[in-house]
Design a protein around this motif. Structure first.
Motif, PDB file in Angstrom:
ATOM      1  N   ALA A  32      -7.953  10.309   7.377  1.00 36.48           N
ATOM      2  CA  ALA A  32      -8.749  10.125   6.348  1.00 36.48           C
ATOM      3  C   ALA A  32      -7.950  10.939   5.130  1.00 36.48           C
ATOM      4  CB  ALA A  32      -9.939  10.500   6.208  1.00 36.48           C
ATOM      5  N   ALA A  33      -7.457  11.955   5.406  1.00 36.19           N
ATOM      6  CA  ALA A  33      -6.323  12.712   4.408  1.00 36.19           C
ATOM      7  C   ALA A  33      -5.161  11.854   4.298  1.00 36.19           C
ATOM      8  CB  ALA A  33      -6.274  13.875   4.967  1.00 36.19           C
ATOM      9  N   ALA A  34      -4.542  11.588   5.334  1.00 37.85           N
ATOM     10  CA  ALA A  34      -3.453  10.661   4.986  1.00 37.85           C
ATOM     11  C   ALA A  34      -3.512   9.224   4.206  1.00 37.85           C
ATOM     12  CB  ALA A  34      -2.835  10.359   6.410  1.00 37.85           C
ATOM     13  N   SER A  35      -4.685   8.728   4.660  1.00 42.19           N
ATOM     14  CA  SER A  35      -4.985   7.365   3.935  1.00 42.19           C
ATOM     15  C   SER A  35      -5.273   7.686   2.460  1.00 42.19           C
ATOM     16  CB  SER A  35      -6.387   6.748   4.316  1.00 42.19           C
ATOM     17  OG  SER A  35      -6.704   5.647   3.822  1.00 42.19           O
ATOM     18  N   SER A  36      -5.967   8.872   1.964  1.00 42.84           N
ATOM     19  CA  SER A  36      -6.072   9.122   0.702  1.00 42.84           C
ATOM     20  C   SER A  36      -4.615   9.538   0.028  1.00 42.84           C
ATOM     21  CB  SER A  36      -6.808  10.458   0.867  1.00 42.84           C
ATOM     22  OG  SER A  36      -7.248  10.838  -0.590  1.00 42.84           O
ATOM     23  N   LEU A  37      -3.694  10.018   0.688  1.00 44.32           N
ATOM     24  CA  LEU A  37      -2.699  10.340   0.129  1.00 44.32           C
ATOM     25  C   LEU A  37      -1.797   9.089  -0.180  1.00 44.32           C
ATOM     26  CD1 LEU A  37      -0.155  12.173  -0.890  1.00 44.32           C
ATOM     27  CD2 LEU A  37       0.459  12.567   1.634  1.00 44.32           C
ATOM     28  N   VAL A  38      -1.917   8.240   0.878  1.00 38.07           N
ATOM     29  CA  VAL A  38      -1.073   6.905   0.636  1.00 38.07           C
ATOM     30  C   VAL A  38      -1.628   6.106  -0.581  1.00 38.07           C
ATOM     31  CG1 VAL A  38      -0.750   4.559   1.690  1.00 38.07           C
ATOM     32  CG2 VAL A  38      -0.358   6.539   3.065  1.00 38.07           C
ATOM     33  N   ASP A  39      -3.172   6.189  -0.743  1.00 38.54           N
ATOM     34  CA  ASP A  39      -3.904   5.385  -1.572  1.00 38.54           C
ATOM     35  C   ASP A  39      -3.334   5.772  -3.239  1.00 38.54           C
ATOM     36  OD1 ASP A  39      -5.213   3.825   0.278  1.00 38.54           O
ATOM     37  OD2 ASP A  39      -6.922   4.729   0.106  1.00 38.54           O
ATOM     38  N   LYS A  40      -3.502   7.254  -3.107  1.00 36.71           N
ATOM     39  CA  LYS A  40      -3.117   7.946  -4.357  1.00 36.71           C
ATOM     40  C   LYS A  40      -1.504   7.653  -4.776  1.00 36.71           C
ATOM     41  CE  LYS A  40      -6.713  11.148  -4.419  1.00 36.71           C
ATOM     42  NZ  LYS A  40      -7.724  10.068  -3.847  1.00 36.71           N
ATOM     43  N   LEU A  41      -0.851   7.578  -3.798  1.00 40.33           N
ATOM     44  CA  LEU A  41       0.722   7.345  -4.180  1.00 40.33           C
ATOM     45  C   LEU A  41       0.742   5.866  -4.551  1.00 40.33           C
ATOM     46  CD1 LEU A  41       2.511   9.230  -1.140  1.00 40.33           C
ATOM     47  CD2 LEU A  41       2.739   9.553  -3.562  1.00 40.33           C
ATOM     48  N   GLN A  42       0.383   5.045  -3.848  1.00 38.89           N
ATOM     49  CA  GLN A  42       0.138   3.451  -4.196  1.00 38.89           C
ATOM     50  C   GLN A  42      -0.310   3.642  -5.808  1.00 38.89           C
ATOM     51  OE1 GLN A  42      -1.966   1.865  -1.169  1.00 38.89           O
ATOM     52  NE2 GLN A  42       0.150   1.107  -0.418  1.00 38.89           N
ATOM     53  N   ALA A  43      -1.357   4.031  -6.193  1.00 38.01           N
ATOM     54  CA  ALA A  43      -1.935   4.025  -7.458  1.00 38.01           C
ATOM     55  C   ALA A  43      -1.319   4.463  -8.497  1.00 38.01           C
ATOM     56  CB  ALA A  43      -3.507   4.810  -7.395  1.00 38.01           C
ATOM     57  N   ASN A  44      -0.234   5.494  -8.018  1.00 33.47           N
ATOM     58  CA  ASN A  44       0.303   6.213  -9.159  1.00 33.47           C
ATOM     59  C   ASN A  44       1.981   5.751  -9.053  1.00 33.47           C
ATOM     60  OD1 ASN A  44      -0.987   8.319 -10.710  1.00 33.47           O
ATOM     61  ND2 ASN A  44      -1.749   8.424  -8.404  1.00 33.47           N
ATOM     62  N   MET A  45       2.069   4.657  -8.305  1.00 31.46           N
ATOM     63  CA  MET A  45       3.736   3.995  -8.319  1.00 31.46           C
ATOM     64  C   MET A  45       4.237   4.115  -9.450  1.00 31.46           C
ATOM     65  SD  MET A  45       6.078   3.236  -6.062  1.00 31.46           S
ATOM     66  CE  MET A  45       4.815   2.903  -4.611  1.00 31.46           C
ATOM     67  N   GLN A  46       3.631   3.441 -10.540  1.00 33.31           N
ATOM     68  CA  GLN A  46       4.274   3.381 -11.755  1.00 33.31           C
ATOM     69  C   GLN A  46       4.770   4.492 -12.448  1.00 33.31           C
ATOM     70  OE1 GLN A  46       5.213   0.327 -13.053  1.00 33.31           O
ATOM     71  NE2 GLN A  46       6.353   1.103 -14.766  1.00 33.31           N
ATOM     72  N   GLN A  47       3.873   5.734 -12.409  1.00 29.74           N
ATOM     73  CA  GLN A  47       4.423   6.782 -12.739  1.00 29.74           C
ATOM     74  C   GLN A  47       5.654   7.574 -12.177  1.00 29.74           C
ATOM     75  OE1 GLN A  47       1.284   6.168 -12.325  1.00 29.74           O
ATOM     76  NE2 GLN A  47       0.088   6.502 -14.036  1.00 29.74           N
ATOM     77  N   ILE A  48       5.621   7.336 -10.718  1.00 30.17           N
ATOM     78  CA  ILE A  48       6.665   7.842 -10.001  1.00 30.17           C
ATOM     79  C   ILE A  48       7.880   6.953 -10.295  1.00 30.17           C
ATOM     80  CG2 ILE A  48       7.461   7.793  -7.617  1.00 30.17           C
ATOM     81  CD1 ILE A  48       4.444   8.276  -6.489  1.00 30.17           C
ATOM     82  N   VAL A  49       7.845   5.916 -10.378  1.00 26.18           N
ATOM     83  CA  VAL A  49       9.136   5.020 -10.790  1.00 26.18           C
ATOM     84  C   VAL A  49       9.578   5.326 -12.239  1.00 26.18           C
ATOM     85  CG1 VAL A  49       9.915   2.764 -11.482  1.00 26.18           C
ATOM     86  CG2 VAL A  49       8.496   3.153  -9.350  1.00 26.18           C
ATOM     87  N   GLN A  50       8.666   5.409 -13.099  1.00 25.93           N
ATOM     88  CA  GLN A  50       9.292   5.870 -14.553  1.00 25.93           C
ATOM     89  C   GLN A  50       9.678   7.375 -14.633  1.00 25.93           C
ATOM     90  OE1 GLN A  50       5.391   5.570 -16.879  1.00 25.93           O
ATOM     91  NE2 GLN A  50       5.867   3.443 -17.214  1.00 25.93           N
ATOM     92  N   ALA A  51       9.279   8.229 -13.940  1.00 24.21           N
ATOM     93  CA  ALA A  51       9.843   9.705 -13.814  1.00 24.21           C
ATOM     94  C   ALA A  51      11.201   9.551 -13.023  1.00 24.21           C
ATOM     95  CB  ALA A  51       8.812  10.615 -13.148  1.00 24.21           C
ATOM     96  N   ASN A  52      11.514   8.414 -12.452  1.00 24.90           N
ATOM     97  CA  ASN A  52      12.813   8.527 -11.476  1.00 24.90           C
ATOM     98  C   ASN A  52      12.588   9.650 -10.482  1.00 24.90           C
ATOM     99  OD1 ASN A  52      15.288   7.315 -11.104  1.00 24.90           O
ATOM    100  ND2 ASN A  52      16.304   8.924 -12.193  1.00 24.90           N
ATOM    101  N   LYS A  53      11.528   9.548  -9.781  1.00 26.59           N
ATOM    102  CA  LYS A  53      11.248  10.313  -8.681  1.00 26.59           C
ATOM    103  C   LYS A  53      10.952   9.281  -7.365  1.00 26.59           C
ATOM    104  CE  LYS A  53      11.094  14.077 -10.578  1.00 26.59           C
ATOM    105  NZ  LYS A  53      12.000  15.270 -10.425  1.00 26.59           N
ATOM    106  N   CYS A  54      11.463   8.269  -7.380  1.00 24.04           N
ATOM    107  CA  CYS A  54      11.157   7.276  -6.185  1.00 24.04           C
ATOM    108  C   CYS A  54      11.927   7.662  -5.189  1.00 24.04           C
ATOM    109  CB  CYS A  54      11.479   5.911  -6.733  1.00 24.04           C
ATOM    110  SG  CYS A  54      10.789   4.637  -5.473  1.00 24.04           S
ATOM    111  N   HIS A  55      13.236   7.839  -5.325  1.00 28.19           N
ATOM    112  CA  HIS A  55      14.224   8.204  -4.207  1.00 28.19           C
ATOM    113  C   HIS A  55      13.512   9.508  -3.492  1.00 28.19           C
ATOM    114  CE1 HIS A  55      16.734   4.753  -4.738  1.00 28.19           C
ATOM    115  NE2 HIS A  55      16.763   5.111  -6.020  1.00 28.19           N
ATOM    116  N   LYS A  56      13.309  10.455  -4.412  1.00 23.81           N
ATOM    117  CA  LYS A  56      13.189  11.900  -3.745  1.00 23.81           C
ATOM    118  C   LYS A  56      11.525  11.758  -2.974  1.00 23.81           C
ATOM    119  CE  LYS A  56      12.791  16.276  -3.455  1.00 23.81           C
ATOM    120  NZ  LYS A  56      13.444  17.263  -2.548  1.00 23.81           N
ATOM    121  N   ILE A  57      10.777  11.172  -3.435  1.00 26.75           N
ATOM    122  CA  ILE A  57       9.292  10.996  -2.836  1.00 26.75           C
ATOM    123  C   ILE A  57       9.797  10.000  -1.485  1.00 26.75           C
ATOM    124  CG2 ILE A  57       7.128  10.099  -3.153  1.00 26.75           C
ATOM    125  CD1 ILE A  57       6.952  11.155  -6.000  1.00 26.75           C
TER     126      ILE A  57
END
Length: 187
Positions: A119-144
């Motif tokens: 459940a915790a892993a699923s929550s983490l994945v859901d939140k990462l998916q929901a924040n994909m745009q912010q991750i890409v905009q901050a140029n953190k995609c490769h690191k994450i």
């Protein structure tokens, strides 16, 4: 840029695979824990799973706070993912030399923490998916992506190590249920 698009696509693929892994973990937990009593799983398994669950939940909570304008939040998420990877590595170091679980009733006690981890892993994945745009905009995609890849690889090792410690009559069933995950990562 093409590099960002490829990274974003790769991160989405990794997250989908991790979500599938979490679903399999829930299935394995359900298969092992028909009706687990309200006791604790044996050590070191209980403390290892508790630590990994806590670190996964902390990462999910901080990912939910991502804002492309706040680099400090990204540093916190990167630190959380690093802590999670370290917890998994520490768990492997504790589980590998641990004695096998000899009773089915003790093995069944792993069902609840495995379900909680899924459940915790699923929550983490859901939140990462929901924040994909912010991750890409901050140029953190490769690191994450790199951190998640390591977490995923080491997490599979930890799960395999734990499954190897349960009594053989439960190990076979757990391995069969986990086989599609292993095959998915092999491709």
């Amino acid at each position: 840029s093409i590099s960002t698009l490829v990274c974003s696509s790769s991160l989405v693929g990794m997250l989908a695979t991790m979500k599938f892994s979490a679903l399999i973990a829930l299935t394995v937990g359900a298969a092992l824990g028909v009706a687990a009593p309200a006791a604790s799983a044996p050590e070191p398994y209980s403390s290892v799973l508790s630590t990994v669950i806590a670190d996964t939940s902390a990462a999910a909570a901080d990912v939910a706070k991502l804002n492309s304008q706040s680099i400090e939040t990204f540093h916190t998420v990167e630190s959380d993912l690093s802590n999670l990877l370290q917890a998994i590595n520490n768990g492997i170091a504790q589980v590998e030399p641990a004695a096998a679980i000899t009773s089915n009733s003790d093995a069944l006690l792993l069902a609840t923490p495995v379900d909680n981890l899924a459940a915790a892993a699923s929550s983490l994945v859901d939140k990462l998916q929901a924040n994909m745009q912010q991750i890409v905009q901050a140029n953190k995609c490769h690191k994450i992506y790199s951190e998640l890849e390591s977490i995923n690889d080491k997490g599979k090792n930890l799960v395999s190590d734990i499954v190897a410690k349960v009594p053989s009559d439960l190990t076979t069933e757990a391995q069969q249920l986990a086989a599609p995950v292993t095959n998915a990562f092999a491709n």
